[in-house]
Design a protein around this motif. Structure first.
Motif, PDB file in Angstrom:
ATOM      1  N   LEU A   1     -10.486   8.694   7.353  1.00 49.58           N
ATOM      2  CA  LEU A   1      -9.688   9.594   8.171  1.00 49.58           C
ATOM      3  C   LEU A   1      -8.498  10.083   7.356  1.00 49.58           C
ATOM      4  CD1 LEU A   1      -9.594   7.652  11.576  1.00 49.58           C
ATOM      5  CD2 LEU A   1     -11.249   9.354  10.794  1.00 49.58           C
ATOM      6  N   PRO A   2      -8.351  11.376   7.159  1.00 55.57           N
ATOM      7  CA  PRO A   2      -7.267  11.876   6.312  1.00 55.57           C
ATOM      8  C   PRO A   2      -5.894  11.410   6.746  1.00 55.57           C
ATOM      9  CG  PRO A   2      -8.841  13.625   6.751  1.00 55.57           C
ATOM     10  CD  PRO A   2      -9.257  12.461   7.614  1.00 55.57           C
ATOM     11  N   GLU A   3      -5.624  11.379   8.045  1.00 61.17           N
ATOM     12  CA  GLU A   3      -4.297  10.996   8.533  1.00 61.17           C
ATOM     13  C   GLU A   3      -4.024   9.502   8.357  1.00 61.17           C
ATOM     14  OE1 GLU A   3      -6.855  11.719  12.321  1.00 61.17           O
ATOM     15  OE2 GLU A   3      -6.766  12.402  10.231  1.00 61.17           O
ATOM     16  N   GLU A   4      -5.045   8.704   8.106  1.00 60.02           N
ATOM     17  CA  GLU A   4      -4.869   7.272   7.868  1.00 60.02           C
ATOM     18  C   GLU A   4      -4.937   6.921   6.391  1.00 60.02           C
ATOM     19  OE1 GLU A   4      -4.648   3.972   9.685  1.00 60.02           O
ATOM     20  OE2 GLU A   4      -3.431   5.522  10.604  1.00 60.02           O
TER      21      GLU A   4
ATOM     22  N   ARG B   1       8.379  16.053  -2.476  1.00 56.85           N
ATOM     23  CA  ARG B   1       7.992  17.264  -1.739  1.00 56.85           C
ATOM     24  C   ARG B   1       8.184  17.110  -0.235  1.00 56.85           C
ATOM     25  NH1 ARG B   1       3.522  17.247  -5.463  1.00 56.85           N
ATOM     26  NH2 ARG B   1       2.001  16.611  -3.881  1.00 56.85           N
ATOM     27  N   HIS B   2       8.439  15.878   0.211  1.00 58.29           N
ATOM     28  CA  HIS B   2       8.515  15.631   1.653  1.00 58.29           C
ATOM     29  C   HIS B   2       9.795  14.874   2.024  1.00 58.29           C
ATOM     30  CE1 HIS B   2       4.461  17.170   2.210  1.00 58.29           C
ATOM     31  NE2 HIS B   2       4.090  16.461   1.154  1.00 58.29           N
TER      32      HIS B   2
ATOM     33  N   LEU C   1       5.892   9.045   9.648  1.00 62.80           N
ATOM     34  CA  LEU C   1       6.382   8.524  10.920  1.00 62.80           C
ATOM     35  C   LEU C   1       6.942   9.632  11.799  1.00 62.80           C
ATOM     36  CD1 LEU C   1       8.117   5.190   9.841  1.00 62.80           C
ATOM     37  CD2 LEU C   1       5.939   5.461  11.030  1.00 62.80           C
ATOM     38  N   ALA C   2       7.602  10.607  11.189  1.00 61.77           N
ATOM     39  CA  ALA C   2       8.159  11.716  11.961  1.00 61.77           C
ATOM     40  C   ALA C   2       7.064  12.498  12.680  1.00 61.77           C
ATOM     41  CB  ALA C   2       8.953  12.642  11.041  1.00 61.77           C
ATOM     42  N   VAL C   3       5.866  12.502  12.108  1.00 56.40           N
ATOM     43  CA  VAL C   3       4.743  13.207  12.725  1.00 56.40           C
ATOM     44  C   VAL C   3       4.123  12.390  13.853  1.00 56.40           C
ATOM     45  CG1 VAL C   3       2.409  14.109  12.326  1.00 56.40           C
ATOM     46  CG2 VAL C   3       4.214  14.529  10.649  1.00 56.40           C
ATOM     47  N   VAL C   4       3.916  11.098  13.623  1.00 51.35           N
ATOM     48  CA  VAL C   4       3.091  10.311  14.543  1.00 51.35           C
ATOM     49  C   VAL C   4       3.875   9.629  15.657  1.00 51.35           C
ATOM     50  CG1 VAL C   4       1.375   9.917  12.742  1.00 51.35           C
ATOM     51  CG2 VAL C   4       3.173   8.215  13.121  1.00 51.35           C
ATOM     52  N   MET C   5       5.175   9.407  15.460  1.00 47.95           N
ATOM     53  CA  MET C   5       5.937   8.710  16.499  1.00 47.95           C
ATOM     54  C   MET C   5       5.946   9.543  17.783  1.00 47.95           C
ATOM     55  SD  MET C   5       6.842   5.805  15.292  1.00 47.95           S
ATOM     56  CE  MET C   5       8.182   5.190  16.323  1.00 47.95           C
ATOM     57  N   GLY C   6       5.659   8.890  18.892  1.00 48.18           N
ATOM     58  CA  GLY C   6       5.608   9.577  20.176  1.00 48.18           C
ATOM     59  C   GLY C   6       4.249  10.140  20.522  1.00 48.18           C
ATOM     60  N   SER C   7       3.269   9.987  19.616  1.00 48.96           N
ATOM     61  CA  SER C   7       1.905  10.463  19.883  1.00 48.96           C
ATOM     62  C   SER C   7       0.948   9.280  19.944  1.00 48.96           C
ATOM     63  CB  SER C   7       1.430  11.421  18.783  1.00 48.96           C
ATOM     64  OG  SER C   7       2.253  12.560  18.706  1.00 48.96           O
ATOM     65  N   LEU C   8      -0.125   9.429  20.693  1.00 49.33           N
ATOM     66  CA  LEU C   8      -1.161   8.418  20.698  1.00 49.33           C
ATOM     67  C   LEU C   8      -1.829   8.374  19.328  1.00 49.33           C
ATOM     68  CD1 LEU C   8      -2.821   9.109  24.165  1.00 49.33           C
ATOM     69  CD2 LEU C   8      -1.361   7.165  23.568  1.00 49.33           C
ATOM     70  N   PRO C   9      -2.341   7.190  18.905  1.00 48.13           N
ATOM     71  CA  PRO C   9      -3.003   7.115  17.603  1.00 48.13           C
ATOM     72  C   PRO C   9      -4.087   8.164  17.450  1.00 48.13           C
ATOM     73  CG  PRO C   9      -2.684   4.914  18.494  1.00 48.13           C
ATOM     74  CD  PRO C   9      -2.291   5.877  19.584  1.00 48.13           C
ATOM     75  N   GLY C  10      -4.021   8.908  16.329  1.00 51.70           N
ATOM     76  CA  GLY C  10      -5.015   9.919  16.040  1.00 51.70           C
ATOM     77  C   GLY C  10      -4.812  11.243  16.742  1.00 51.70           C
ATOM     78  N   GLN C  11      -3.711  11.390  17.529  1.00 54.50           N
ATOM     79  CA  GLN C  11      -3.515  12.602  18.320  1.00 54.50           C
ATOM     80  C   GLN C  11      -2.383  13.494  17.822  1.00 54.50           C
ATOM     81  OE1 GLN C  11      -5.763  13.303  20.852  1.00 54.50           O
ATOM     82  NE2 GLN C  11      -6.717  11.481  19.941  1.00 54.50           N
ATOM     83  N   ALA C  12      -1.660  13.081  16.792  1.00 60.88           N
ATOM     84  CA  ALA C  12      -0.517  13.861  16.325  1.00 60.88           C
ATOM     85  C   ALA C  12      -0.973  15.136  15.614  1.00 60.88           C
ATOM     86  CB  ALA C  12       0.331  13.022  15.377  1.00 60.88           C
ATOM     87  N   ALA C  13      -0.108  16.166  15.675  1.00 60.31           N
ATOM     88  CA  ALA C  13      -0.355  17.428  14.976  1.00 60.31           C
ATOM     89  C   ALA C  13       0.346  17.375  13.621  1.00 60.31           C
ATOM     90  CB  ALA C  13       0.161  18.598  15.804  1.00 60.31           C
TER      91      ALA C  13
ATOM     92  N   LEU D   1       1.540  18.276   4.354  1.00 60.83           N
ATOM     93  CA  LEU D   1       1.677  16.822   4.367  1.00 60.83           C
ATOM     94  C   LEU D   1       0.311  16.151   4.485  1.00 60.83           C
ATOM     95  CD1 LEU D   1       3.351  14.218   4.470  1.00 60.83           C
ATOM     96  CD2 LEU D   1       3.602  14.570   6.939  1.00 60.83           C
ATOM     97  N   LEU D   2      -0.530  16.647   5.364  1.00 62.30           N
ATOM     98  CA  LEU D   2      -1.852  16.039   5.540  1.00 62.30           C
ATOM     99  C   LEU D   2      -2.672  16.153   4.263  1.00 62.30           C
ATOM    100  CD1 LEU D   2      -3.783  14.586   7.418  1.00 62.30           C
ATOM    101  CD2 LEU D   2      -4.574  16.814   8.246  1.00 62.30           C
TER     102      LEU D   2
END
Length: 257
Positions: A22-25, A198-199, A208-220, A225-226
């Protein structure tokens, strides 16, 4: 990006474990994979018990070197997944408080990114001591408390019960009767430090700024970055014994006398 078949084969994200493919992982997967590669030489031609195998990719890596691998996990869907996807690994459901093998019956116990999840770390280490033969090795990796949750004694990850600093892991293993062979730390290599620039200076904070507050695997995820996260490889990390307090993960080899 991965295709639908790859995602269907992967275990779902829970926030407690990482999975390959999984790219995000990919950052976390490669970070864990790098520690496995560093410790694989200790598994050569050995009877290895992996206590807490998760998705099973690590047990399969170990199986390339070991004589035999028994992978344990408490979660039934996880053990079924491991048995289906990694036929080179024997797998069983077990509570790590009671390892289901005889005294002195294994050469190596591998415990990768697991001890921080356990309520009774002392009891688990006593079980590891019991099942290892004299001269057998306990391989442990765990997040470094000093960098993983630097501002609190309460772990940021809700699945963690107690995180450890280098001196705390060393003391815990020695108190359980083990002698320390090596205590190393895992760090970003120069290639990842270039990506971090670069980030905003921290690849972890950017994720963390992307995924915090989202369900696992559901962040945009932002596309740039991805793409950078998906391109990370295990050799973008390095394991050594310098500046342990600044390491990301602790990588320990302990020996049963």
């Amino acid at each position: 990006m991965t295709n639908a078949a790859t995602r269907a084969e992967a275990l779902h994200l829970t926030g407690e474990r990482t999975v390959p493919g999984l790219p995000e992982e990919n950052y976390w997967f490669r970070r864990h994979e790098a520690a496995y590669f560093a410790l694989l030489p200790h598994c050569a031609d050995a009877m290895v018990l992996e206590a807490g195998c998760g998705e099973g990719y690590g047990a399969s890596l170990i199986a390339r070197k070991a004589r035999q691998v028994l992978a344990l996990d408490y979660d039934v869907p996880t053990t079924e997944h491991v048995a289906r996807r990694y036929p080179d690994v024997a797998v069983a459901r077990a509570n790590l408080a009671y390892l289901p093998v005889r005294d002195g019956s294994v050469d190596v116990v591998a415990n990768f990114q697991v001890i921080e999840h356990l309520w009774d770390q002392d009891g688990f280490l006593a079980e590891c001591f019991r099942v290892l033969r004299p001269g057998g090795k306990l391989l442990v990796t765990t997040p470094n408390r000093l960098t993983f949750t630097p501002d609190s004694d309460t772990p940021l990850n809700p699945f963690h019960t107690r995180e450890l600093a280098p001196s705390e892991l060393d003391g815990l293993l020695r108190a359980a009767g083990f002698s320390m062979a090596t205590l190393h730390g895992l760090h970003h290599s120069e290639s990842l430090r270039a990506v971090e620039n670069r980030h905003g200076g921290s690849l972890i904070d950017a994720q963390l700024a992307v995924v915090m507050g989202s369900l696992p695997g559901q962040a945009a995820w932002p596309a740039d970055l991805l793409a950078d996260v998906a391109a990370i490889r295990a050799d973008d990390f390095t394991v050594h014994d310098r500046d342990l307090d600044a390491s990301l993960d602790l990588v320990a080899v302990a020996v049963r006398p």
